[in-house]
Design a protein around this motif. Sequence first.
Motif, PDB file in Angstrom:
ATOM      1  N   LEU A 186       0.831  -1.206   0.000  1.00  0.00           N
ATOM      2  CA  LEU A 186       0.000   0.000   0.000  1.00  0.00           C
ATOM      3  C   LEU A 186       0.865   1.255   0.000  1.00  0.00           C
ATOM      4  O   LEU A 186       0.598   2.206  -0.748  1.00  0.00           O
ATOM      5  CB  LEU A 186      -0.918  -0.016   1.220  1.00  0.00           C
ATOM      6  CG  LEU A 186      -1.839   1.199   1.393  1.00  0.00           C
ATOM      7  CD1 LEU A 186      -2.788   1.324   0.209  1.00  0.00           C
ATOM      8  CD2 LEU A 186      -2.626   1.090   2.703  1.00  0.00           C
ATOM      9  N   ALA A 187       1.909   1.262   0.843  1.00  0.00           N
ATOM     10  CA  ALA A 187       2.794   2.428   0.901  1.00  0.00           C
ATOM     11  C   ALA A 187       3.516   2.631  -0.430  1.00  0.00           C
ATOM     12  O   ALA A 187       3.608   3.758  -0.939  1.00  0.00           O
ATOM     13  CB  ALA A 187       3.811   2.255   2.029  1.00  0.00           C
ATOM     14  N   THR A 228       1.004   3.832  -3.108  1.00  0.00           N
ATOM     15  CA  THR A 228       0.619   5.225  -2.885  1.00  0.00           C
ATOM     16  C   THR A 228       1.712   6.170  -3.362  1.00  0.00           C
ATOM     17  O   THR A 228       1.439   7.197  -4.001  1.00  0.00           O
ATOM     18  CB  THR A 228       0.325   5.463  -1.397  1.00  0.00           C
ATOM     19  OG1 THR A 228      -0.720   4.584  -0.971  1.00  0.00           O
ATOM     20  CG2 THR A 228      -0.089   6.900  -1.147  1.00  0.00           C
ATOM     21  N   TYR A 229       2.964   5.835  -3.053  1.00  0.00           N
ATOM     22  CA  TYR A 229       4.075   6.688  -3.480  1.00  0.00           C
ATOM     23  C   TYR A 229       4.166   6.724  -5.006  1.00  0.00           C
ATOM     24  O   TYR A 229       4.356   7.795  -5.600  1.00  0.00           O
ATOM     25  CB  TYR A 229       5.384   6.169  -2.882  1.00  0.00           C
ATOM     26  CG  TYR A 229       6.560   7.100  -3.096  1.00  0.00           C
ATOM     27  CD1 TYR A 229       6.938   8.000  -2.105  1.00  0.00           C
ATOM     28  CD2 TYR A 229       7.292   7.086  -4.281  1.00  0.00           C
ATOM     29  CE1 TYR A 229       8.009   8.851  -2.289  1.00  0.00           C
ATOM     30  CE2 TYR A 229       8.356   7.936  -4.478  1.00  0.00           C
ATOM     31  CZ  TYR A 229       8.713   8.817  -3.480  1.00  0.00           C
ATOM     32  OH  TYR A 229       9.776   9.668  -3.675  1.00  0.00           O
ATOM     33  N   LEU A 233       1.799   6.237  -7.233  1.00  0.00           N
ATOM     34  CA  LEU A 233       0.693   7.023  -7.777  1.00  0.00           C
ATOM     35  C   LEU A 233       0.928   8.515  -7.576  1.00  0.00           C
ATOM     36  O   LEU A 233       0.633   9.326  -8.477  1.00  0.00           O
ATOM     37  CB  LEU A 233      -0.617   6.601  -7.116  1.00  0.00           C
ATOM     38  CG  LEU A 233      -1.164   5.221  -7.502  1.00  0.00           C
ATOM     39  CD1 LEU A 233      -2.410   4.886  -6.669  1.00  0.00           C
ATOM     40  CD2 LEU A 233      -1.496   5.175  -8.988  1.00  0.00           C
ATOM     41  N   ALA A 234       1.440   8.896  -6.404  1.00  0.00           N
ATOM     42  CA  ALA A 234       1.717  10.304  -6.147  1.00  0.00           C
ATOM     43  C   ALA A 234       2.811  10.822  -7.075  1.00  0.00           C
ATOM     44  O   ALA A 234       2.734  11.953  -7.586  1.00  0.00           O
ATOM     45  CB  ALA A 234       2.119  10.500  -4.686  1.00  0.00           C
TER      46      ALA A 234
END
Length: 278
Positions: A26-27, A30-31, A33-34
């Motif tokens: 997940l981490a 998320t990174y 995608l950001a």
Amino acid sequence: MGAMHHHDGGTSLPGTSLTALLLFSLAGGTYLLAARQARRRNRARGWSSWRTMSFLTGLGLLAVGLLPPLGSAAHTDFRGHMAQHMLIGMYAPLALVLAAPVTLLLRTLPASTARQVTAVLHSRPARGATHPATALALSTGSLGVLYFTPLYNTASSHPMGHWLMHVHFLASGCLFAHVIAGPDPAPARPTVRARLVYLGVAIAAHALIAQAVYGGFFVDIRAPIDQVQQAAEIMYYGGDIAELLLAGALVATWRPERRTKAVMMPPAPGAGAAPAPR
């Protein structure tokens, strides 16, 4: 020093390992995608692929430290605990901090929300938390409390105690790496020379703690002597390498101050000159 505590909690359970893997995924997702969003918003500035690689490397180091076989061995072998401490508290934090996650967050948030986050970063509590003395006390100073008091034995006897140690190692390690060499904004960060002094103090204190653990001075660790001594060697040499990497990251941020001296130019031809003193 004596027999080490054994328990069945922590990352030795398949369910806990699966949870950790999901959190890491997940981490990392998320990174990624950001970072993609940051590139789309500003194609000129984009986002460094080196920063992305650094973040994924940090997650990989965390996975090695928390998942079996090392994660399981750390519950029954003090050497495993110390190797885990090096990965979670020193190596992974440096990689994660060099990925500049706060900068990436500010680039992807709406402008109003980014301003609110920036205001928090400039607040007095944030300045106090990111002071080098605070970071030094929480990272290196806490090791003396952990190993020279009954705290380690108490924490290691419960699964939740292990997880609290992990959280502390990671959070304090990230804080110290951010204060010393982090690329993210830090309004109260001192000069490079001052940070080098704090890093030197951390290196000296870390070495003294490792030597005290090796010699058994004031140590309160329930583990066989050979394990304690070998763990102290891991702490000593592993800490040196990690701190050298941190020093390298700090030197890479060095920006010499440009000092310009006023140059006295002769008066232009025809320009009025000041009258000579009588």
